[in-house]
Motif scaffolding. Structure first.
Motif, short mmCIF file in Angstrom:
data_model
loop_
_atom_site.label_atom_id
_atom_site.label_comp_id
_atom_site.label_asym_id
_atom_site.label_seq_id
_atom_site.Cartn_x
_atom_site.Cartn_y
_atom_site.Cartn_z
N ARG A 1 0.83 -1.21 0.00
CA ARG A 1 0.00 0.00 0.00
C ARG A 1 0.87 1.25 0.00
O ARG A 1 0.56 2.23 -0.69
CB ARG A 1 -0.94 0.01 1.21
N ARG A 2 1.96 1.22 0.76
CA ARG A 2 2.88 2.37 0.79
C ARG A 2 3.44 2.64 -0.61
O ARG A 2 3.52 3.78 -1.06
CB ARG A 2 4.03 2.10 1.75
N VAL A 3 3.83 1.56 -1.28
CA VAL A 3 4.42 1.71 -2.61
C VAL A 3 3.41 2.31 -3.57
O VAL A 3 3.72 3.22 -4.35
CB VAL A 3 4.94 0.35 -3.13
N ARG A 4 2.18 1.82 -3.53
CA ARG A 4 1.15 2.31 -4.45
C ARG A 4 0.79 3.77 -4.18
O ARG A 4 0.48 4.52 -5.09
CB ARG A 4 -0.09 1.42 -4.35
N GLN A 5 0.85 4.17 -2.91
CA GLN A 5 0.50 5.54 -2.56
C GLN A 5 1.61 6.53 -2.92
O GLN A 5 1.34 7.66 -3.32
CB GLN A 5 0.22 5.64 -1.04
N GLU A 6 2.86 6.09 -2.77
CA GLU A 6 3.97 7.03 -2.90
C GLU A 6 4.77 6.90 -4.19
O GLU A 6 5.52 7.82 -4.54
CB GLU A 6 4.93 6.85 -1.70
N HIS A 7 4.62 5.79 -4.87
CA HIS A 7 5.42 5.56 -6.08
C HIS A 7 4.64 6.03 -7.30
O HIS A 7 3.54 5.56 -7.57
CB HIS A 7 5.75 4.07 -6.19
N ALA A 8 5.20 6.98 -8.04
CA ALA A 8 4.52 7.54 -9.21
C ALA A 8 4.41 6.50 -10.32
O ALA A 8 5.27 5.62 -10.44
CB ALA A 8 5.27 8.76 -9.73
N PRO A 9 3.37 6.59 -11.16
CA PRO A 9 3.25 5.67 -12.30
C PRO A 9 4.49 5.77 -13.18
O PRO A 9 5.08 6.84 -13.33
CB PRO A 9 2.00 6.17 -13.03
#
Length: 319
Positions: A186-194
């Motif tokens: 969840r952290r990665v999906r929230q903070e990592h840009a497409p």
């Protein structure tokens, strides 16, 4: 050759299992280094972990080594546990770190994209490609995780280990490890840009380099997101801004001012952690390595590593 042949080796004189071949054990070094680097964000620390892992292996007697059914799994388990300890102590060390801490940048090289063949079946939605797991942006997101989250996530989503195997490393149940990886995801999906296609990233970084060389503040601002963030890591060894610089215009003006303060600065396009980046050299010496994150056609994050202790891999890099 018959099925009972030993292939030219002397026949075993007892029913005791033989210790693994040294070459097979040594062959795990690359995998262990790749794993430890992704867990720690430091090549120096990763090398120390691998060295300690092998020291523990060779401290055992041949009989103890022979009793281990899957030596590669044993080495990974030990390396993972050492990494957990290092991650715990790293939090304390980084509280005393001067300025911002940025993961150690790696030059281009296929030796850094090394994974585990096979392993646990992983839903594609819960997986990360090996080369994506090397990017500076990804490693920075990992820094926000707890040690247990980071280990569970990297081992499962990147290296495809099962939660049962991970549980043996972190000392928790399969379900607990599953929750850790889910939280980290969840952290990665929230903070990592497409992701932006690498070819387009290269174009933007090249345009940024050209505008920087021309001291064209307007062009730099046009390439930077208005809310862009620049982070520099000097480690207290060399000069670097101690706090992140926020805002595209502020970053552009700082970059131009830097070249005026450091005449003769050479900007070179280079692959940094698998993505287009820049190497800054002065009088033939690498003084900084820069990594970028983009959203669309604009740069949203810049990381500049100036700490010479983190630039060892770049000292002999060709332009």
């Amino acid at each position: 050759m018959t099925s009972g042949s030993t292939g030219g080796r002397p026949p075993e004189t007892s029913g005791a299992p033989a210790a693994p071949e040294p070459a097979a054990i040594a062959g795990e070094r690359r995998h262990l280094t790749n794993l430890a680097y992704r867990l720690l964000g430091s090549l120096a620390d990763a090398e120390d972990v691998v060295q300690e892992t092998y020291a523990r292996w060779y401290a055992m007697t041949p009989q103890e080594q022979a009793a281990i059914q899957v030596p590669a799994a044993w080495l990974t388990k030990v390396a993972g546990r050492i990494c957990l300890d290092v991650l715990g102590s790293a939090r304390v060390r980084r509280e005393r770190y001067v300025g911002e801490w940025v993961p150690e940048p790696l030059p281009d090289g296929t030796e850094w994209v090394s994974g585990r063949l096979g392993g646990a079946a992983v839903d594609p939605a819960d997986s990360v490609t090996l080369d994506e797991s090397l990017t500076m942006a990804f490693l920075v997101v990992l820094e926000a995780m707890t040690p247990a989250e980071r280990v569970a996530f990297v081992l499962h989503d990147v290296f495809r280990y099962s939660f049962a195997e991970i549980g043996e490393i972190v000392g928790r149940s399969e379900e607990a490890c599953r929750r850790l990886a889910s939280s980290a995801r969840r952290r990665v999906r929230q903070e990592h840009a497409p992701g932006v296609p690498v070819a387009r990233q290269a174009e933007v970084v090249r345009e940024f380099k050209q505008a920087w060389e021309a001291k064209d503040i307007g062009a730099l601002v046009g390439l930077l997101d208005p809310r862009a963030l620049a982070v520099a890591d000097g480690g207290g060894v060399v000069s670097a801004v101690l706090k992140p610089i926020e805002g595209g215009e502020r970053i552009a003006r700082y970059a131009v001012g830097l070249t005026e303060l450091a005449p003769g600065l050479e900007l070179l396009e280079h692959v940094v952690n698998g993505r287009p980046g820049l190497v800054l050299r002065r009088e033939g010496v690498t003084v900084a390595v820069m990594a970028f994150e983009l959203a669309g056609d604009r740069i949203t994050r810049l990381w500049a590593v100036r700490n010479p202790e983190k630039l060892r891999s770049w000292t002999s890099e060709p332009a």
